[in-house]
Design a protein around this motif. Structure first.
Motif, PDB file in Angstrom:
ATOM      1  N   THR A   1       4.557   5.552  -5.175  1.00 42.14           N
ATOM      2  CA  THR A   1       4.238   5.889  -6.686  1.00 42.14           C
ATOM      3  C   THR A   1       3.751   7.153  -7.844  1.00 42.14           C
ATOM      4  O   THR A   1       3.759   7.224  -8.325  1.00 42.14           O
ATOM      5  CB  THR A   1       4.766   4.345  -7.168  1.00 42.14           C
ATOM      6  N   LEU A   2       2.194   6.311  -7.404  1.00 40.09           N
ATOM      7  CA  LEU A   2       1.048   7.899  -7.273  1.00 40.09           C
ATOM      8  C   LEU A   2       1.272   9.231  -6.778  1.00 40.09           C
ATOM      9  O   LEU A   2       1.316  10.217  -8.333  1.00 40.09           O
ATOM     10  CB  LEU A   2       0.296   7.036  -7.054  1.00 40.09           C
ATOM     11  N   ALA A   3       2.245   9.092  -6.304  1.00 39.47           N
ATOM     12  CA  ALA A   3       2.186  10.880  -5.796  1.00 39.47           C
ATOM     13  C   ALA A   3       4.097  11.401  -5.738  1.00 39.47           C
ATOM     14  O   ALA A   3       4.076  12.818  -5.902  1.00 39.47           O
ATOM     15  CB  ALA A   3       1.978  10.906  -4.677  1.00 39.47           C
ATOM     16  N   ASN A   4       4.848  10.298  -6.000  1.00 36.95           N
ATOM     17  CA  ASN A   4       5.735  11.128  -5.967  1.00 36.95           C
ATOM     18  C   ASN A   4       7.029  10.697  -7.546  1.00 36.95           C
ATOM     19  O   ASN A   4       7.712  11.256  -7.643  1.00 36.95           O
ATOM     20  CB  ASN A   4       6.879  10.789  -5.116  1.00 36.95           C
ATOM     21  N   ASP A   5       6.144   9.615  -8.154  1.00 37.58           N
ATOM     22  CA  ASP A   5       7.228   9.124  -9.118  1.00 37.58           C
ATOM     23  C   ASP A   5       6.896   9.920 -10.460  1.00 37.58           C
ATOM     24  O   ASP A   5       5.566   9.941 -10.717  1.00 37.58           O
ATOM     25  CB  ASP A   5       7.176   7.565  -9.532  1.00 37.58           C
ATOM     26  N   GLU A   6       8.132  10.325 -11.667  1.00 32.78           N
ATOM     27  CA  GLU A   6       7.674  11.182 -12.105  1.00 32.78           C
ATOM     28  C   GLU A   6       7.681  10.614 -13.325  1.00 32.78           C
ATOM     29  O   GLU A   6       6.727  11.483 -14.370  1.00 32.78           O
ATOM     30  CB  GLU A   6       9.223  12.001 -12.496  1.00 32.78           C
ATOM     31  N   ASN A   7       7.899   9.207 -13.286  1.00 30.43           N
ATOM     32  CA  ASN A   7       7.314   8.676 -14.903  1.00 30.43           C
ATOM     33  C   ASN A   7       5.318   8.366 -14.235  1.00 30.43           C
ATOM     34  O   ASN A   7       4.559   8.179 -15.830  1.00 30.43           O
ATOM     35  CB  ASN A   7       7.191   7.265 -14.583  1.00 30.43           C
ATOM     36  N   VAL A   8       4.786   8.553 -13.392  1.00 30.43           N
ATOM     37  CA  VAL A   8       3.986   8.273 -13.644  1.00 30.43           C
ATOM     38  C   VAL A   8       3.230   9.961 -14.045  1.00 30.43           C
ATOM     39  O   VAL A   8       1.787  10.327 -14.678  1.00 30.43           O
ATOM     40  CB  VAL A   8       3.191   8.502 -11.959  1.00 30.43           C
TER      41      VAL A   8
ATOM     42  N   TYR B   1      -5.224   8.072  -6.552  1.00 27.90           N
ATOM     43  CA  TYR B   1      -4.173   9.833  -6.549  1.00 27.90           C
ATOM     44  C   TYR B   1      -4.711  10.862  -8.077  1.00 27.90           C
ATOM     45  O   TYR B   1      -4.432  10.243  -8.650  1.00 27.90           O
ATOM     46  CB  TYR B   1      -2.775   9.766  -6.873  1.00 27.90           C
ATOM     47  N   HIS B   2      -5.438  11.662  -7.566  1.00 32.30           N
ATOM     48  CA  HIS B   2      -5.945  12.588  -8.350  1.00 32.30           C
ATOM     49  C   HIS B   2      -7.265  11.481  -9.572  1.00 32.30           C
ATOM     50  O   HIS B   2      -7.876  10.586  -8.934  1.00 32.30           O
ATOM     51  CB  HIS B   2      -5.617  12.953  -9.329  1.00 32.30           C
ATOM     52  N   ASP B   3      -6.889  11.288 -10.539  1.00 37.37           N
ATOM     53  CA  ASP B   3      -8.512  10.693 -11.337  1.00 37.37           C
ATOM     54  C   ASP B   3      -7.296   9.176 -11.927  1.00 37.37           C
ATOM     55  O   ASP B   3      -7.094   9.233 -12.849  1.00 37.37           O
ATOM     56  CB  ASP B   3      -8.177  11.586 -12.972  1.00 37.37           C
ATOM     57  N   THR B   4      -5.935   9.064 -11.196  1.00 41.95           N
ATOM     58  CA  THR B   4      -5.323   8.220 -12.069  1.00 41.95           C
ATOM     59  C   THR B   4      -5.378   6.937 -10.371  1.00 41.95           C
ATOM     60  O   THR B   4      -5.403   7.152  -9.104  1.00 41.95           O
ATOM     61  CB  THR B   4      -3.747   8.678 -12.064  1.00 41.95           C
ATOM     62  N   TYR B   5      -5.514   5.482 -10.627  1.00 33.47           N
ATOM     63  CA  TYR B   5      -5.663   4.552  -9.877  1.00 33.47           C
ATOM     64  C   TYR B   5      -4.365   3.527 -10.102  1.00 33.47           C
ATOM     65  O   TYR B   5      -4.543   2.855 -11.415  1.00 33.47           O
ATOM     66  CB  TYR B   5      -7.025   4.325 -10.147  1.00 33.47           C
TER      67      TYR B   5
ATOM     68  N   ASN C   1       1.059  -1.299   0.298  1.00 34.40           N
ATOM     69  CA  ASN C   1       0.017   0.270   0.092  1.00 34.40           C
ATOM     70  C   ASN C   1       0.902   1.118  -0.081  1.00 34.40           C
ATOM     71  O   ASN C   1       0.859   2.158  -0.263  1.00 34.40           O
ATOM     72  CB  ASN C   1      -0.799  -0.372   1.638  1.00 34.40           C
ATOM     73  N   HIS C   2       1.424   1.479   0.448  1.00 33.73           N
ATOM     74  CA  HIS C   2       2.917   2.186   0.508  1.00 33.73           C
ATOM     75  C   HIS C   2       3.195   2.657  -0.862  1.00 33.73           C
ATOM     76  O   HIS C   2       3.860   3.616  -0.856  1.00 33.73           O
ATOM     77  CB  HIS C   2       3.557   2.269   2.126  1.00 33.73           C
ATOM     78  N   PHE C   3       3.645   1.163  -0.669  1.00 31.88           N
ATOM     79  CA  PHE C   3       4.580   1.058  -2.117  1.00 31.88           C
ATOM     80  C   PHE C   3       3.795   2.137  -3.238  1.00 31.88           C
ATOM     81  O   PHE C   3       4.228   2.996  -3.932  1.00 31.88           O
ATOM     82  CB  PHE C   3       5.133  -0.135  -2.750  1.00 31.88           C
TER      83      PHE C   3
END
Length: 579
Positions: free
Chosen positions: A74-81, A182-186, A68-70
């Motif tokens: 990833t959704l909040a901090n990974d620039e690739n997303v 995270y916003h409109d991404t899951y 869950n933490h990963f």
């Protein structure tokens, strides 16, 4: 000096009660010990399995928390997303960012195993991408995508799966899923329910025990597989009726942040089988003890009670009229009866020996009297014949008659046996007939025939002479020549071989009244001194053959007399005629 204590005697009922009490006590004690032992062992086994399940669940909870933490980080901090959100799915930047994110997620999959699947869904782009090698069918993937789209658009369904590990049905296969928005991404984490529960299948839960995942509705979402790898039938897995041979123990363990839980069904039927085996052994012992008790009671009722009554009556046979007592046994009925019986045996032996000796003496006197009646009968006839020849000065005939007579009487007086060889008896008959030929000349002729099977047979002495003598006396006359025939053969009759001796003549035969008396077994009239030989011979045969010999008297069709003797083989231990 103290008097030694005497052994107390007990009746059979006392021993029966002790036997039944010990048997039933052992049965109850064994049942209690078996139940207690099995309960303790089952509790220990259940506690051990519970601890193992807790360790497994704690590990899964840690994995779920980290995943869950990963996914949230990833959704909040990974620039690739962020790059993938801002670019078209067919652009180079989108593809490169997707490839870099794929590599990063694969590293996570290496840590937690290939069973976990991770997906990224962009609602604005209506695009869903997997970031790990999929181990699910394409139809299941399509079903997953459709249900994700439905969840995103329906907030009531979305709240159920938001950051919470829940179950989802994909084309009949259950998976455990977690959705992090995270916003409109899951980002979706997914693992098969069977793969998640697989480590617990290695536990030994009994022959029909199994581990499964159960959702919030109480439905098992994993296949009920035993520790042996066999699938437990649905009816057996869901049965609420506890079979005594396979009692079940259920252990439940909950996950944190999950809508399902682990259920362990423990069925150690071996414990109950051991208890049943022990109870059957003790029950068999009780049954045997009961049967022995019934046998002893029956023995007492049918045997000892009559013996006891008999023992009481025997007390009047003793000198003082008191029952005798012994101390060599614990069962006083047997000991009293034994003492009285020994006393009775001693007294009966004295009476029996006395009576037996008297009976033997009586039989010896009777047999000796019979033989004395038979022996002088012909002796007087021989003397009369020699006297008649002397009157007629037949010196040569007197010599032959004297020689034959001496042979005849030598055979009689030197033979004191109960049975003699048949050949010797036939030779004796020839000598007797030759003596009679000196007297009657051509008044009769005789013929003696013996079959080979009858050779070596033994018969009582002087039996044949009695009937031959009767034929000479009543059949031979000076008017017509009489034919006397004696034949011997062997026949199988009444399951034994018998010697058949037939004596016939051509004389006038038996009077009808005598035939009727002989057929009825009645003694003939001996007042005039006649028929003594026939009566004594029949009595001898009855005694020597123990009433198994048969003597049949009749007249032939031509009118002559016929006597047939059926003689069995001599008894093994014949009674002696003389002391």
């Amino acid at each position: 000096m103290a008097k030694p204590a005497e052994n107390k005697l007990y009746s059979i009922q006392h021993y029966v009660k002790i036997m039944l009490f010990i048997s039933f006590s052992a049965l109850v004690l064994d049942f209690a010990i078996s139940i207690t032992s099995i309960t303790i062992v089952k509790q220990q086994s259940t506690r051990s399995l519970q601890d193992t399940a807790d360790l497994y669940i704690n590990q899964i909870n840690k994995d779920f928390n980290y995943i869950n933490h990963f996914m949230g980080w990833t959704l909040a901090n990974d620039e690739n997303v962020e790059i993938m959100q801002k670019n078209d799915i067919n652009s180079t930047k989108f593809i490169k960012a997707n490839s870099d994110l794929f590599k990063r997620v694969v590293e996570l999959q290496k840590i937690y195993g290939p069973d976990y699947n991770f997906f990224l869904y962009f609602n604005k782009l209506d695009f869903m991408s997997n970031f790990t090698p999929m181990n699910m069918k394409y139809t299941e993937y399509q079903s997953l995508k459709n249900q994700i789209i439905k969840m995103v658009n329906d907030r009531s369904i979305y709240d159920q799966y938001y950051s919470n590990w829940s179950t989802i049905d994909l084309m009949g296969t259950y998976y455990v899923i977690n959705i992090v928005p995270y916003h409109d991404t899951y980002m979706i984490g997914l693992i098969s329910a069977d793969d998640l529960i697989l480590p617990l299948h290695q536990l030994n839960l009994g022959e029909n025990g199994f581990a499964s995942l159960v959702d919030e509705k109480g439905v098992r979402i994993t296949s009920p597989i035993s520790s042996k790898g066999t699938v437990v039938s649905g009816d057996e897995a869901h049965s609420i009726v506890s079979d005594f041979m396979h009692t079940r123990t259920t252990v439940n363990a909950d996950f944190t942040n999950a809508s399902f839980y682990v259920e362990l069904i423990i069925q150690f039927g071996a414990f109950e089988k051991i208890m049943i085996a022990q109870l059957l052994i003790i029950l068999l012992a009780v049954i045997i003890a009961c049967n022995l008790s019934f046998i002893l009671i029956y023995f007492k009722k049918k045997v000892l009670t009559p013996i006891k009554s008999f023992s009481y009556n025997l007390t009047f046979w003793t000198g003082d009229g008191e029952p005798l007592d012994v101390e060599s046994s614990k069962i006083f009925e047997l000991e009293k009866a034994n003492k009285q019986f020994l006393t009775l045996v001693t007294q009966i032996k004295k009476y029996k020996i006395d009576i037996y000796e008297r009976e033997l003496e009586k039989q010896r006197i009777q047999l000796n009297f019979m033989k004395l009646q038979i022996k002088p009968h012909f002796f007087l006839n021989c003397l009369t014949s020699i006297y008649s020849m002397a009157q007629m000065q037949m010196h040569e005939e007197i010599e032959q008659m004297s020689l034959s007579t001496s042979k005849y009487f030598r055979y009689i007086f030197q033979n004191d046996q109960d049975f003699v060889r048949l050949e010797d008896e036939l030779e004796h008959i020839r000598i007797y007939l030759d003596i009679q030929k000196h007297r009657y000349r051509d008044a009769f002729v005789y013929q003696i025939r013996q079959s080979d099977p009858s050779r070596g047979v033994k018969i009582p002495p002087l039996v044949l002479q009695t009937f031959i003598e009767n034929a000479i006396k009543y059949a031979v006359s000076r008017e017509t020549q009489v034919q006397i025939a004696l034949t011997v053969d062997r026949q199988f009759m009444d399951e034994q071989f018998m010697t058949v001796i037939r004596i016939t003549d051509t004389g006038p035969g038996f009077p009808q009244q005598e035939l009727e008396q002989l057929a009825a077994g009645q003694p003939l009239d001996q007042t005039s001194g006649t028929h003594i030989g026939i009566t004594n011979t029949v009595q001898r045969l009855e005694f020597l053959y123990q009433n198994k010999a048969i003597v049949h008297f009749s007249n032939t069709a031509q009118g002559g007399a016929s006597v047939v003797l059926w003689l069995p083989d001599p008894p093994a231990e014949p009674l002696r005629m003389e002391a």
